[in-house]
Structure formats: structure tokens, C-alpha cells
Design a protein around this motif. Structure first.
Motif, PDB file in Angstrom:
ATOM      1  N   GLN A 223      37.371  59.867   2.759  1.00 54.09           N
ATOM      2  CA  GLN A 223      37.745  59.344   4.067  1.00 54.09           C
ATOM      3  C   GLN A 223      37.850  60.464   5.094  1.00 54.09           C
ATOM      4  O   GLN A 223      38.145  61.614   4.768  1.00 54.09           O
ATOM      5  CB  GLN A 223      39.063  58.579   3.986  1.00 54.09           C
ATOM      6  N   SER A 225      40.103  61.364   7.954  1.00 50.42           N
ATOM      7  CA  SER A 225      41.442  60.985   8.404  1.00 50.42           C
ATOM      8  C   SER A 225      41.774  61.619   9.745  1.00 50.42           C
ATOM      9  O   SER A 225      41.119  62.559  10.202  1.00 50.42           O
ATOM     10  CB  SER A 225      42.480  61.417   7.358  1.00 50.42           C
ATOM     11  N   GLN A 329      41.138  56.085  10.823  1.00 49.63           N
ATOM     12  CA  GLN A 329      40.408  56.781   9.769  1.00 49.63           C
ATOM     13  C   GLN A 329      39.176  55.976   9.373  1.00 49.63           C
ATOM     14  O   GLN A 329      39.100  54.767   9.596  1.00 49.63           O
ATOM     15  CB  GLN A 329      41.301  57.020   8.553  1.00 49.63           C
ATOM     16  N   ARG A 331      36.436  55.454   6.026  1.00 47.19           N
ATOM     17  CA  ARG A 331      36.263  55.737   4.605  1.00 47.19           C
ATOM     18  C   ARG A 331      35.067  54.986   4.043  1.00 47.19           C
ATOM     19  O   ARG A 331      34.633  53.968   4.602  1.00 47.19           O
ATOM     20  CB  ARG A 331      37.509  55.356   3.818  1.00 47.19           C
ATOM     21  N   THR A 332      34.554  55.521   2.939  1.00 45.95           N
ATOM     22  CA  THR A 332      33.506  54.804   2.229  1.00 45.95           C
ATOM     23  C   THR A 332      34.118  53.636   1.473  1.00 45.95           C
ATOM     24  O   THR A 332      35.232  53.730   0.948  1.00 45.95           O
ATOM     25  CB  THR A 332      32.764  55.721   1.242  1.00 45.95           C
ATOM     26  N   SER A 341      31.390  59.639  -4.047  1.00 46.65           N
ATOM     27  CA  SER A 341      32.321  59.090  -3.060  1.00 46.65           C
ATOM     28  C   SER A 341      32.318  60.052  -1.880  1.00 46.65           C
ATOM     29  O   SER A 341      32.967  61.108  -1.912  1.00 46.65           O
ATOM     30  CB  SER A 341      33.725  58.951  -3.660  1.00 46.65           C
ATOM     31  N   ALA A 366      35.159  63.001  -1.767  1.00 51.77           N
ATOM     32  CA  ALA A 366      36.308  62.698  -2.623  1.00 51.77           C
ATOM     33  C   ALA A 366      36.183  63.448  -3.944  1.00 51.77           C
ATOM     34  O   ALA A 366      35.078  63.636  -4.462  1.00 51.77           O
ATOM     35  CB  ALA A 366      36.397  61.202  -2.887  1.00 51.77           C
TER      36      ALA A 366
END
Length: 593
Positions: A223, A225, A329, A331-332, A341, A366
Motif C-alpha cells: 500500500q 500510505s 491510501q 493498496r493492491t 504484492s 509488501a
């Protein structure tokens, strides 16, 4: 025929008299002794059985005496224990009173000190026949080979004729209040297994509550952020638009996975402009007022373009509603079907009339949650005090949220595995050996090894499982230690003057300590009941044995006295008959005179 050479009638009378004399002697013996079988010659089988049973009866009588001695010991300990409970109850009441404002804690402590001395005095005085179960001197209270004593309960004879006494075991670790080497019910328990080699960690909260948390590692989806929005964001001008490419879930070579490396899924030309806003949010009139609206618009764009990513608010504690203001944020969603990821914003172009959206060319990868390092610390699997195998540690283990498997080990297992006698796991190498012996069969793809810093590394083999990000996890759960929770305070060291902030802790401790002493009193009460039952049984058994012996060897006095009278009468008649027979030759001689 009458003969002068042989007096047949006299001979017959004499034989009868002799027979009667023998029978009379036997009957007189039975009447005088009360026994039908007084010697082996009377009835060898009955005499043998009765002799053995008399021996059993004497042994049971001795066992009954020993039971009386054991009962006296239990009664003494029970009396002391009930007196201690009364003092502990009053002690706790004084602690509760000490929580009130304005109470002179020094005076309360003086009372508490007197009560502590009283408890110690009771425990030291509860001695019978040189044995004291409340104040003990046991080298290791948790060693099952030395922390028990025996009380005689019964006498038995087995099928082969062997004799033995049966005993009841008294576990002093459940009764002793004070032991010379610690471990009594009112003393701290020194068997603190602590972190179990860092399989768990301790969290202490502001109210003093302590909670053990199993060690584990988990990853979230990649993500971006803390994207800061400053609005309103005006997209009403000519040419105003935000355009960028999105890449998700590409592989990361540094994770140790083998090639080829997937470049991920890239979506090009994601666009947010007034036309987009008018289509999906017509009431906004091309203006995004705040960060919440922008997160909503960005999420819609990522969805419409099927990027495999999403946008949302930044939820974090410490803010009103748990939402960090002016921040969003990205994110995937990890729905691309790929193992990686990853989230990346690239080729960003932006023209807005006013405001700042916070987007930039950036990326985030990630980690793999299926790996962790335990900073090992040595520990000992202690003796249990009851189970000869020692305390038991049980836990669950799982990787990537697969169904957990359960494992356990105890002192005996550790000693046998590591070739020891003290139950210690001293270094990371031994911890690797222990964990591998338990889990390797179920998790063959988890590599357990010693890391460079002397810790224990647990890694799901990346050559077997390439997955990263959300859904990846490795760790322990449901860790239980059989003897926990353990008392960490010593009753005799309670001091509300030196430790005024620990009064609540002392009260909680006294709740648990009193409960342990009450359980000990209940144990002694159960022993009392059992000994009483055994004593009653021994008395009944001895009575039944005596009755059985009587049936075998006792004479029937009514029968024997009647028989004695008859034999005495027969003897008198036999004497008279012999006398008459002896006069017959004299009469014959007179005929020749």
C-alpha cells in the motif's frame, strides 16, 4: 459260656470304659477351650486356614493402629489449615480497608505483620509425631520423587499368599504453606518459564494487566500510505485532469524466489477529470471538496479501469472516529492471480485549477509474511510437582492461514531429545532441534535454522511458495503452560508501606492465595474421609475374619456340654458294668467249695 481263664464281659466293659475316657477327654478339651479345632491333629485344613486368618487379623489390627496415626496427622494439618484460612480472610479485609483514602497504612501494616507471624506460627505448630505437613523441608517441592509422604491405609494378602500394606499418597506440594526452598502455597513459585525461548512476548498495560502474546509474523497487501490531500481540488478548468498508470503484484527477486519474475499487471491511462466526475459524481460539479471525497473518486477510477487496486481512508487509533484527517491510501487488492504484492503509480501527469491531490510517482512492495526470526533466550522446562514428566507446553502453529497443527513438549521430552537431565533449552541450536522434532513432519517446507545473530529463523521456503503480502503469515498461537498462572509474590513479604501502589495487586494475590489454601484444606478433608472409611472397613474386615475363624474352629458349646453329660453317664455305667463283670469269677469259685 463261662470261663475261669478269660473274663470276656470284663474285657468288653474295660474296652468300653477306655473308649469313653478318650471321648470324654476330647469333649472336656473342647468345652474348656471353646475350640472344635484346637490343633492340627483335630483338622489339619481348618487349623491351617484359621492360623493364617488369625495372622491376617493381627496385621489388620496393626494397620488400623497405623490408620489412627495417619488420621491424627491429617487432623492436625487440617486444624492448622482452617485456622490459617481464618487469618488470611481477616488479612485480606485489612488490605481492602487500606485502599480507602486517609487510612494510616503504617498502622494497617503493623496489623498485617502480626497476622503474618500468626500464620507462620500456626504452620510451624501443626506438627504430630515429628511430622509437619504445613511447614516442610523439601529440597525441591516440584520433584515428584520427594514431595510426597505416605499414610498406611490397609493390609492385603495376594493370591500367592504374599502379604503387603497399602498406603495413601499425600502430595505435600498441594498442602505445604511454607517450604525451606520455596514452593509453598504462600510462597512465590520460582518456575517461571518466561517467554519460552521467545515463542511469546509479554505486554503490560497501564492498569498492571499482563498478557502473553504468541510470536508471529504477518504481512498486509502492498500500500501507498499517508497520501496527503489539500482541497478543494478544482478540475473545472480547460485541460484539467489527473492521469497515471498503475502496476500491481509484480514479483520481488530479493524475496529469494526463483526466476522468471512476473512484471505484474499494468493498467495505463487511468484518468480523473471533470467528465469522469460528472459521470460518477454529478452533484460535485467537477470539484472535490475534501480527502474523503477524493478517496472515493480515486477508488472509483481504480475500479472502473479494473486496475486491481483500491483507495480508501487511513484508519488509525488516536484520531476522532479512528480516521487520520486529510490522508488517504492506495493498496493492491491482490486479486490479479499473481504471487507478488506490489503497488506502483507511474507516468503521472496532473493539471488542476486549485488544490493538491497528493499523488506521485511512487511504489511499495509488501514483504513475505511467511518468515520470522525469534531472538532466542534460554529457558527451563521445570518439574511439575505432580506429573513426573514435568510441566507441559502446548501450542499451535500455522503458515499462510492454513489449518493450525497442535504440538506439545514437557521436561521428559526435552531431556530425552537433547540428552539432558535438567530440562533446559540453552541455545538457538537446541531450540531449532526442539521445534524441528515437533513440526518438521507437518511443515516440511518451513526452514527452521539458526540465524546470524543467535536467533531462530523460521521461513517458508520461497522456492516452494512465492506468495507475498496479504494472506502470508507464520507463527504460533494458543500457547499454554500447564502450571500457569503462577504466584509471583511471597505472603510474608507483603508491605503496603514500602509498596503503597501495590495494594490492589496484593488484594488480587490474596484472593488466589486464599483459594489455594482452601483447596489444600479440601484435600485434607478428603484425606480425612478416606482414612475414616478405611478405618471403618478395617474394623469390619477384622470382625468378619474373626467370625470366619469362629465358624471354622469354634465348638458348639450346647452340643459339647450335652455330649459331655452323656459321656459322663456312660462312663459311670461302664464302671458299674466292669465291677459286675469282675465279681463273676468269685461266684464261680464258690461253687467248688
Amino acid at each position: 459260656m463261662t470261663s475261669i481263664l478269660t473274663n470276656l464281659s470284663a474285657i468288653t466293659a474295660l474296652q468300653t470304659l477306655r473308649s469313653l475316657a478318650s471321648d470324654l477327654q476330647g469333649t472336656q478339651d473342647r468345652v474348656s477351650s471353646g475350640l472344635r479345632v484346637g490343633a492340627a491333629a483335630d483338622n489339619a485344613a481348618y487349623w491351617s486356614i484359621s492360623t493364617t486368618m488369625r495372622s491376617d487379623s493381627m496385621a489388620i489390627s496393626a494397620a488400623a493402629d497405623a490408620l489412627g496415626l495417619g488420621a491424627a496427622k491429617v487432623d492436625t494439618a487440617y486444624a492448622g489449615m482452617t485456622s490459617v484460612i481464618d487469618v488470611l480472610t481477616e488479612f485480606q479485609a485489612r488490605l481492602v480497608a487500606a485502599t480507602e483514602e486517609g487510612v494510616d497504612k503504617a498502622k494497617v501494616q503493623t496489623e498485617l505483620d502480626q497476622m503474618k507471624q500468626q500464620v507462620q506460627s500456626i504452620a510451624e505448630s501443626a506438627s504430630f509425631s515429628g511430622q509437619n505437613w504445613l511447614t516442610t523441608d523439601i529440597a525441591d517441592m516440584y520433584d515428584v520423587d520427594i514431595n510426597k509422604t505416605q499414610v498406611v491405609s490397609s493390609f492385603v494378602r495376594d493370591a500367592n499368599g504374599g502379604v503387603a500394606t497399602k498406603t495413601m499418597t499425600v502430595d505435600l506440594s498441594k498442602i505445604s504453606l511454607f517450604n525451606s526452598t520455596q514452593g509453598g502455597l504462600l510462597q512465590r513459585d520460582g518456575r517461571d518459564i518466561d517467554t519460552i525461548g521467545m515463542m511469546r512476548s509479554l505486554a503490560t498495560y497501564s492498569d498492571g494487566t499482563e498478557v502473553w502474546y504468541p510470536r508471529g509474523s504477518a504481512a498486509l497487501p502492498a500500500q501507498l500510505s499517508n497520501r496527503v490531500f489539500s482541497g478543494p481540488l478544482d478540475l473545472t478548468g480547460a485541460g484539467d485532469a489527473i492521469m497515471f498508470d498503475v502496476t500491481v503484484d509484480k514479483d520481488e527477486p530479493s524475496h529469494g524466489i526463483s526466476p522468471p519474475y512476473d512484471p505484474g499487471k499494468t493498467t495505463m491511462g487511468v484518468t480523473i477529470d471533470k467528465a469522469f466526475l460528472d459521470t460518477h459524481f454529478p452533484s460535485w460539479n467537477g470539484v472535490i471538496e475534501d480527502y474523503k471525497d477524493f478517496a472515493q473518486a480515486l477508488n472509483m477510477a481504480l475500479s472502473v479501469y479494473n486496475t486491481g487496486a483500491s483507495a480508501g481512508l487511513h484508519y488509525v487509533s488516536g484520531y476522532a472516529g479512528g480516521i487520520k484527517p486529510d490522508v488517504y491510501q492506495i493498496r493492491t487488492q491482490e486479486n490479479s492471480g499473481l504471487d507478488g504484492s506490489y503497488i506502483e503509480i507511474s507516468n503521472l501527469t496532473s493539471q488542476v485549477s486549485s488544490g493538491s491531490h497528493g499523488l506521485s510517482n511512487t511504489s511499495a512492495q509488501a514483504p513475505r509474511g511467511s518468515q520470522m526470526t525469534i531472538p532466542f533466550t534460554s529457558f527451563e522446562v521445570f518439574r511439575d510437582g505432580e506429573d513426573p514428566d514435568g510441566i507441559e507446553v502446548s501450542f499451535d502453529f500455522s503458515v499462510n492461514y492454513q489449518p493450525a497443527k497442535s504440538y506439545s513438549f514437557d521436561r521428559t521430552y526435552v531431556n530425552n531429545l537433547l540428552g539432558k537431565t535438567d530440562g533446559t533449552v540453552s541455545n538457538a541450536t537446541e531450540m531449532v532441534t526442539l521445534l524441528s522434532s515437533l513440526m518438521q513432519a507437518d511443515w516440511p517446507n518451513v526452514i527452521i535454522s539458526v540465524d546470524g545473530a543467535g536467533g531462530v529463523s523460521m521461513v517458508l521456503d520461497p522456492l516452494v511458495d512465492r506468495k507475498a503480502g496479504g494472506g502470508t503469515r507464520i507463527g504460533f498461537s494458543n500457547i499454554n503452560v500447564s502450571h500457569e498462572p503462577i504466584p509471583t509474590l511471597n505472603f510474608l513479604e507483603i508491605d503496603i508501606v514500602q509498596n503503597p501502589n501495590m495494594v490492589r495487586t496484593y488484594i488480587d494475590y490474596m484472593d488466589k492465595a486464599t483459594a489455594r489454601v482452601v483447596d489444600a484444606a479440601a484435600t485434607l478433608g478428603a484425606l480425612q474421609t478416606r482414612i475414616d472409611m478405611q478405618a471403618e472397613f478395617a474394623a469390619r474386615l477384622a470382625s468378619n475374619i474373626d467370625s470366619g475363624i469362629g465358624r471354622l474352629v469354634d465348638a458348639d458349646m450346647n452340643e459339647e456340654s450335652t455330649k459331655l453329660k452323656a459321656l459322663q453317664t456312660q462312663q459311670q455305667l461302664a464302671v458299674q458294668a466292669l465291677s459286675i463283670s469282675n465279681t463273676a469269677p468269685d461266684m464261680l469259685v464258690q461253687l467248688f467249695r
